[in-house]
Enzyme design. Structure first.
Site, short mmCIF file in Angstrom:
data_model
loop_
_atom_site.label_atom_id
_atom_site.label_comp_id
_atom_site.label_asym_id
_atom_site.label_seq_id
_atom_site.Cartn_x
_atom_site.Cartn_y
_atom_site.Cartn_z
N THR A 1 -28.41 -90.17 -150.94
CA THR A 1 -28.42 -91.62 -151.13
C THR A 1 -28.95 -92.27 -149.84
OG1 THR A 1 -26.11 -91.62 -150.38
CG2 THR A 1 -26.48 -91.69 -152.76
N ARG B 1 -34.88 -74.78 -152.54
CA ARG B 1 -33.51 -74.83 -152.00
C ARG B 1 -32.59 -73.89 -152.79
NH1 ARG B 1 -30.73 -80.44 -149.70
NH2 ARG B 1 -30.75 -79.62 -147.61
N GLY C 1 -26.93 -81.43 -157.02
CA GLY C 1 -27.28 -81.67 -155.61
C GLY C 1 -26.73 -80.56 -154.74
N ARG D 1 -31.30 -84.63 -138.70
CA ARG D 1 -31.52 -85.96 -139.27
C ARG D 1 -30.95 -87.04 -138.34
NH1 ARG D 1 -29.48 -85.02 -145.35
NH2 ARG D 1 -27.90 -83.85 -144.22
N PHE E 1 -15.50 -86.17 -146.76
CA PHE E 1 -15.31 -86.53 -145.35
C PHE E 1 -15.68 -85.41 -144.40
CE2 PHE E 1 -12.39 -89.27 -147.73
CZ PHE E 1 -12.78 -90.52 -147.27
N LEU E 2 -16.26 -84.31 -144.90
CA LEU E 2 -16.56 -83.20 -143.99
C LEU E 2 -17.59 -83.63 -142.96
CD1 LEU E 2 -19.59 -81.82 -144.50
CD2 LEU E 2 -18.52 -81.00 -146.55
N CYS F 1 -25.72 -89.81 -141.78
CA CYS F 1 -24.85 -90.78 -142.48
C CYS F 1 -24.41 -92.01 -141.71
CB CYS F 1 -23.65 -90.04 -143.03
SG CYS F 1 -24.14 -88.91 -144.34
N ASP G 1 -30.03 -78.06 -158.68
CA ASP G 1 -30.84 -78.96 -157.86
C ASP G 1 -32.26 -79.00 -158.43
OD1 ASP G 1 -30.28 -79.88 -154.61
OD2 ASP G 1 -32.31 -80.06 -155.41
N SER H 1 -21.32 -88.17 -153.69
CA SER H 1 -22.20 -88.84 -152.72
C SER H 1 -21.51 -90.09 -152.18
CB SER H 1 -23.49 -89.31 -153.41
OG SER H 1 -24.17 -88.25 -154.00
P1 NAD Z 1 -28.97 -83.50 -149.05
O1 NAD Z 1 -30.23 -84.26 -148.97
O2 NAD Z 1 -28.73 -82.35 -148.13
O3 NAD Z 1 -28.78 -82.92 -150.54
C1 NAD Z 1 -28.98 -83.67 -151.69
C2 NAD Z 1 -29.63 -82.77 -152.74
O4 NAD Z 1 -29.70 -83.49 -153.98
C3 NAD Z 1 -31.06 -82.35 -152.42
O5 NAD Z 1 -31.13 -80.93 -152.37
C4 NAD Z 1 -31.89 -82.94 -153.55
O6 NAD Z 1 -32.97 -82.11 -153.95
C5 NAD Z 1 -30.86 -83.05 -154.65
N1 NAD Z 1 -31.22 -83.99 -155.72
C6 NAD Z 1 -31.71 -85.25 -155.59
N2 NAD Z 1 -31.89 -85.79 -156.81
C7 NAD Z 1 -31.53 -84.86 -157.72
C8 NAD Z 1 -31.48 -84.83 -159.15
N3 NAD Z 1 -31.85 -85.88 -159.89
N4 NAD Z 1 -31.04 -83.71 -159.75
C9 NAD Z 1 -30.66 -82.64 -159.02
N5 NAD Z 1 -30.67 -82.60 -157.67
C10 NAD Z 1 -31.10 -83.70 -157.03
O7 NAD Z 1 -27.81 -84.57 -148.91
P2 NAD Z 1 -26.32 -84.33 -148.33
O8 NAD Z 1 -26.34 -84.35 -146.86
O9 NAD Z 1 -25.69 -83.19 -149.06
O10 NAD Z 1 -25.65 -85.69 -148.80
C11 NAD Z 1 -25.35 -85.94 -150.15
C12 NAD Z 1 -24.45 -87.16 -150.23
O11 NAD Z 1 -23.22 -86.87 -149.56
C13 NAD Z 1 -25.01 -88.41 -149.53
O12 NAD Z 1 -24.62 -89.53 -150.28
C14 NAD Z 1 -24.32 -88.40 -148.19
O13 NAD Z 1 -24.17 -89.70 -147.68
C15 NAD Z 1 -22.97 -87.84 -148.53
N6 NAD Z 1 -22.28 -87.14 -147.42
C16 NAD Z 1 -22.97 -86.32 -146.59
C17 NAD Z 1 -22.30 -85.62 -145.57
C18 NAD Z 1 -23.03 -84.71 -144.64
O14 NAD Z 1 -22.39 -84.20 -143.73
N7 NAD Z 1 -24.29 -84.44 -144.80
C19 NAD Z 1 -20.92 -85.76 -145.46
C20 NAD Z 1 -20.24 -86.59 -146.34
C21 NAD Z 1 -20.94 -87.27 -147.33
C1 UGA Z 2 -19.68 -87.75 -139.95
C2 UGA Z 2 -18.17 -87.93 -140.13
O1 UGA Z 2 -17.49 -87.38 -138.99
C3 UGA Z 2 -17.69 -87.24 -141.40
O2 UGA Z 2 -16.30 -87.51 -141.60
C4 UGA Z 2 -18.50 -87.77 -142.59
O3 UGA Z 2 -18.11 -87.09 -143.77
C5 UGA Z 2 -19.98 -87.54 -142.33
O4 UGA Z 2 -20.35 -88.22 -141.11
C6 UGA Z 2 -20.85 -88.10 -143.41
O5 UGA Z 2 -20.45 -88.99 -144.14
O6 UGA Z 2 -21.97 -87.63 -143.43
P1 UGA Z 2 -21.25 -85.81 -139.06
O7 UGA Z 2 -22.27 -86.89 -139.00
O8 UGA Z 2 -21.58 -84.54 -139.73
O9 UGA Z 2 -19.92 -86.37 -139.77
O10 UGA Z 2 -20.79 -85.43 -137.56
P2 UGA Z 2 -19.86 -86.15 -136.47
O11 UGA Z 2 -19.03 -85.11 -135.86
O12 UGA Z 2 -19.18 -87.33 -137.01
O13 UGA Z 2 -20.93 -86.61 -135.39
C7 UGA Z 2 -21.83 -87.66 -135.65
C8 UGA Z 2 -22.60 -87.99 -134.39
O14 UGA Z 2 -21.75 -88.62 -133.43
C9 UGA Z 2 -23.17 -86.76 -133.67
O15 UGA Z 2 -24.44 -87.06 -133.18
C10 UGA Z 2 -22.19 -86.53 -132.55
O16 UGA Z 2 -22.74 -85.84 -131.47
C11 UGA Z 2 -21.84 -87.96 -132.19
N1 UGA Z 2 -20.54 -88.09 -131.50
C12 UGA Z 2 -19.39 -87.71 -132.11
C13 UGA Z 2 -20.50 -88.65 -130.23
O17 UGA Z 2 -21.55 -89.02 -129.66
N2 UGA Z 2 -19.30 -88.79 -129.60
C14 UGA Z 2 -18.12 -88.42 -130.19
O18 UGA Z 2 -17.05 -88.60 -129.57
C15 UGA Z 2 -18.18 -87.87 -131.48
#
Ligand code: NAD
Ligand code: UGA
Length: 460
Positions: free
Chosen positions: A93, A43, A13, A347, A163-164, A277, A38, A132
């Protein structure tokens, strides 16, 4: 296996999490070989090019330095699995859109396919790391799949949620508040978590690497996001009350947040939270609570999302009311489309909902964003022709009746608003969905200013 390297790491991924997380490991640990695979060949091609598929400050430099040295991007998943000791799974997910749990539960199809593929391709023992975000107890399902044959290969499943936040991914990965590792409390489970701890210990102080049982780790990720989103919905609820009572939400948030038990972060009132998320993870939490019959608990968390929906609707209603109850034929410039600043990701961006509602009201939209126009076009593909996408904010504002700020990009704070005002139709309106511009100054320039959670400043 490449014997030059102390460890061989695979990440399945290559998305917003997989890409930056693995780039950081490769950057901090030149002694490890890190491969990201991936199914999406486009990508991977972009990860191998000068135009990375995601924008994050500091990411380009890190990828360029490590790529080809100890960081590799590939579509050969089978080979990647065969050659690795540790496999991170970082596939998407999303919320399920069909069948049981549609609109609520996590769609685990990508996750399950990965588990099966690991089982099919592995020829030696592996540590499999859930990166994930997953419903609590998913590791049990993964174990059931991985242990379903008599191959003799041993798998250990760990939970290591990420947690990023987007826009600050590199900084968050470099200096995390904590790294969470959950394992089975068996001898082999604890050995596996030590192996993962060893990777992070290359740059994260040991007292920030938290180890727990596997279910607590899985659940903590959902809870962390639910708590963060809850704070935003709480302050947004108060912002509506401020607008009625001439209190100022920024001052209220400051006064409340200075209580060290409450804390000052994540109390910025806004047009609503977006991102891939928060909504999906809370829905997932709500679904799990309902599954266990905890309907009151589910209702409590669901209200966080309901409040967020309210906030977006309320913003459009404020625009409509202020602009004499009609937007038909009026030009409106949306400043920003990303769900937050410093990312091109759109998103669940509140801007998507706002844009659609304004189009329904027959407004004539121009959208500007420094990084998100490509995604914005894709999000609004079905209303193509009803909206213009413009690189330059001055051009977007030209001839418009109103500006609505959707994203807190620094560029929007620093514009020459005198010039913007001169180019607009009068009376000129600005709706600041992020409370980022100098409201008093804009009012003095002639704008009618509508912040979030503060009295409007109007000449009308
Ligand atoms: P994303 O959609 O950007 O990336 C997921 C990737 O997985 C895609 O490129 C997809 O093609 C690939 N994929 C799917 N099925 C596959 C398979 N069978 N084999 C190989 N590749 C495959 O998603 P993301 O934003 O990176 O999020 C991934 C996970 O991390 C999610 O569960 C999300 O909740 C979690 N998460 C996301 C963030 C964030 O900031 N985006 C932060 C913390 C946690
Ligand atoms: C959030 C969490 O902060 C991360 O810790 C987590 O890993 C991630 O979700 C995830 O699981 O995907 P992210 O969604 O990237 O990160 O960004 P945030 O900074 O949390 O902002 C989320 C939304 O809340 C944005 O639309 C932001 O503008 C809004 N927000 C944030 C507010 O409206 N007010 C605030 O005070 C803070």
């Amino acid at each position: 296996m490449n014997s030059l390297f102390a460890k061989t790491i695979l990440c399945i991924g290559a998305g917003y999490v997989g890409g930056p997380t693995m780039a950081m490991i490769a950057h901090k640990c030149p002694q490890y070989r890190v491969t990201i695979v991936d199914i999406n060949a486009d990508r991977i091609a972009r990860w191998n090019s000068d135009q990375l598929p995601i924008y994050e400050p500091g990411l380009d430099e890190m990828v360029q330095a490590a790529r080809g040295r100890n960081l590799f991007f590939s579509t050969d998943i089978e080979k990647g699995i065969r050659e690795s000791d540790i496999i991170f799974v970082s596939v998407n997910t999303p919320t399920k859109t069909f069948g049981v749990g549609a609109g609520m539960a996590a769609d685990l199809q990508y996750w399950e396919k990965t588990a099966r593929q690991i089982l099919e391709s592995a020829t030696s023992d592996k540590i499999v790391v859930e990166k994930s975000t997953l419903p609590v107890r998913t590791a049990r399902a993964m174990e059931r799949i991985l242990f379903s044959t008599q191959s003799g290969i041993r798998f250990e499943v760990l939970s290591n949620p990420e947690f990023l936040a987007e826009g600050t991914a590199v900084k968050d990965l470099e200096q995390p508040d904590r790294v969470l590792i959950g394992s089975r409390l068996t001898e082999s489970g604890i050995r596996a978590r030590q192996a993962l701890t060893e990777i992070y210990a290359n740059w994260v102080p040991l007292d920030r690497i938290l180890t727990t049982d596997i279910w607590s780790s899985e659940l903590s990720k959902l809870v962390a996001n639910a708590f963060l989103a809850q704070r935003i919905s709480s302050i947004n609820a108060i912002s509506a009350l401020c607008e009625k009572t001439e209190a100022d939400v920024t001052q209220v948030a400051r006064a409340v947040g200075m209580d060290s038990r409450i804390g000052s972060r994540f109390l910025n009132a806004s047009v609503g939270f977006g991102g891939s998320c928060f909504k999906k993870d809370i829905l997932n939490l709500v679904y799990i609570c309902r599954y266990y019959g905890l309907n009151d608990v589910a209702g409590y968390w669901e209200s966080v999302i309901e409040m967020n929906e309210y906030q977006k609707t309320h913003f459009v209603m404020t625009m409509l009311n202020a602009m004499f109850n009609t937007l038909a034929g009026k030009k409106i410039a949306l400043f920003g489309f990303a769900f937050k600043a410093d990312t091109g990701d759109t998103r669940e961006s509140p801007a998507i909902y706002i844009a659609r509602r304004l189009i329904e009201e027959q407004a004539d939209l121009a959208i500007t964003d420094p990084k998100a126009l490509v995604n914005a076009k894709a999000d609004l593909k079905d209303v193509e022709g009803k909206v213009r996408f413009v690189e330059d904010p001055y051009e977007a504002a030209l001839g418009s009746h109103a500006i609505a700020i959707m994203t807190e990009w620094r560029q929007f704070r620093d514009l020459d608003y005198e010039r913007v005002y001169q180019s607009m139709v009068k009376p000129a309106f600005i709706f600041d969905g992020r409370n980022v511009v100098d409201h008093q100054k804009l009012y003095q320039l002639g704008f009618n200013v509508y912040p979030i959670g503060k009295p409007a400043l109007t000449h009308l």
